[in-house]
Each structure stands twice: as C-alpha cells, then as structure tokens.
Scaffold this active site. Sequence first.
Site, PDB file in Angstrom:
ATOM      1  N   SER A   1       0.704  -1.094   0.250  1.00 37.50           N
ATOM      2  CA  SER A   1      -0.042   0.031   0.081  1.00 37.50           C
ATOM      3  C   SER A   1       0.827   1.212   0.128  1.00 37.50           C
ATOM      4  CB  SER A   1      -0.753   0.131   1.297  1.00 37.50           C
ATOM      5  OG  SER A   1      -1.517   1.296   1.336  1.00 37.50           O
TER       6      SER A   1
ATOM      7  N   TYR B   1      -1.541  -0.399  10.277  1.00 37.25           N
ATOM      8  CA  TYR B   1      -1.712  -0.815   8.916  1.00 37.25           C
ATOM      9  C   TYR B   1      -0.402  -0.169   8.149  1.00 37.25           C
ATOM     10  CZ  TYR B   1      -3.408  -1.071   4.093  1.00 37.25           C
ATOM     11  OH  TYR B   1      -3.697  -1.238   2.788  1.00 37.25           O
TER      12      TYR B   1
ATOM     13  N   LYS C   1       2.387  -2.745   6.001  1.00 38.94           N
ATOM     14  CA  LYS C   1       2.493  -2.538   4.637  1.00 38.94           C
ATOM     15  C   LYS C   1       4.167  -2.075   4.156  1.00 38.94           C
ATOM     16  CE  LYS C   1      -1.581  -3.986   3.182  1.00 38.94           C
ATOM     17  NZ  LYS C   1      -1.475  -5.290   2.463  1.00 38.94           N
TER      18      LYS C   1
ATOM     19  N   THR D   1     -11.990  -1.281  -1.098  1.00 41.44           N
ATOM     20  CA  THR D   1     -12.163  -2.381  -0.359  1.00 41.44           C
ATOM     21  C   THR D   1     -13.066  -2.177   0.868  1.00 41.44           C
ATOM     22  OG1 THR D   1     -10.308  -1.663   1.249  1.00 41.44           O
ATOM     23  CG2 THR D   1      -9.641  -3.229  -0.759  1.00 41.44           C
TER      24      THR D   1
END
Length: 193
Positions: free
Chosen positions: A45, A58, A62, A92
């Site tokens: 990401s 997160y 990533k 998503t």
Amino acid sequence: MFHRQPAEVFDEVLAVNLLGSIRLARAAMAVMRAAGYGRIILVASTGGLHGDIGLSAYAASKGGLLAFGRSLAAEGAGQGVLTNMLLPYALTQMTADGISDDSVRRRTTAEAVAPVLTALASPDCTLNGEYIVTGGGLLRRASPVEWETVALPGGSSLSAAQLASLVEESGRGKPREFGVSVDAFTDFAGGPG
C-alpha cells in the site's frame, strides 16, 4: 490513533498483513527456487510507503512488506524467482467508506487493478523489485530514494538549524535508488558527490 490503540490490535494487524504474507511467500519461494522459476507479487500500500494518519499498524505492516519484497527480489533473481510489490488503489471494505466521489468509486475497482497483476505474474515479465502503484486505469512507479550525500561540519556538535540546512542541501541533490541496503551503504561510504 497509535497512542489509543491497544498493543494487541497493533500486533494483530502486523500478524495478518505482514506475517501472513511472509508465511505464504516462504512456502512459495521454496518451491519456486527449486523449480528455477517463479513470480511473487506482494500486495502492499502507499500507506506503507508514505505512512498514514490513524493507520500506523496498517502502514507499518505494508511498509514491512515493501522492504521484505525488495529483499526477496534480490534473493530470488539468480534463481529465476522475481518479486514485485503492487500498491493498488481499489475499493475495499477498509476504504469504501472514505471515498464519496462516485466517479472515483467507479474507477477504483479491483478489476481495474487486475491487468497489472496479470502482467506481473506473466512468464514474460522481467520486472523485479519494483513498487507499482495502480488503480482506475492509471499506473506509476514508486521507489525509496536517498538524496545527495553531504558532509557534516567538523566538531562534536550539530545544531538543529545546521541539521535542517544539511537535510535541505541533500534534498536539492540527485536522488539515488538502490536495490538493497548494502549498495546504499557502499555508495554512502564513498562520501559526498
């Protein structure tokens, strides 16, 4: 926000996003190296490349995948196993609520990312160690860079103003990309210029 997130939640995000991908890649790499061929595509990401507000776990997971992928790319290349990182912009469950513009929602589908993924998996693909940002019919290459090397002034202290000036000077120079950290170190050890 990081300061309010329980450590267990942070650990769970790392376990799923980073360790889950690492475990799959480990199994795939063993088989692919023995076969002398393979394509590994890690889904990362831009949050891992640039960071993100309120999504530190997160982003960390990533970002870890991005560094892990570059390492795999270097390790597998000689055995015909190429690794690239896909940084998709696609709706998503996590992103759907944050995008209200209908035209953006229509363009950022998983189907719009699929052609890039398919090309990366192709036996004809020779890309290795690349960060590819894609979504909505668009693509751009991304990369970690180090800017120009500059010399520290003599002495045992450095003021905050001097540091800021040196960082600014470095940033005006030529960006450099390296396949692995040892290449960056070798370049850095060569000194300014």
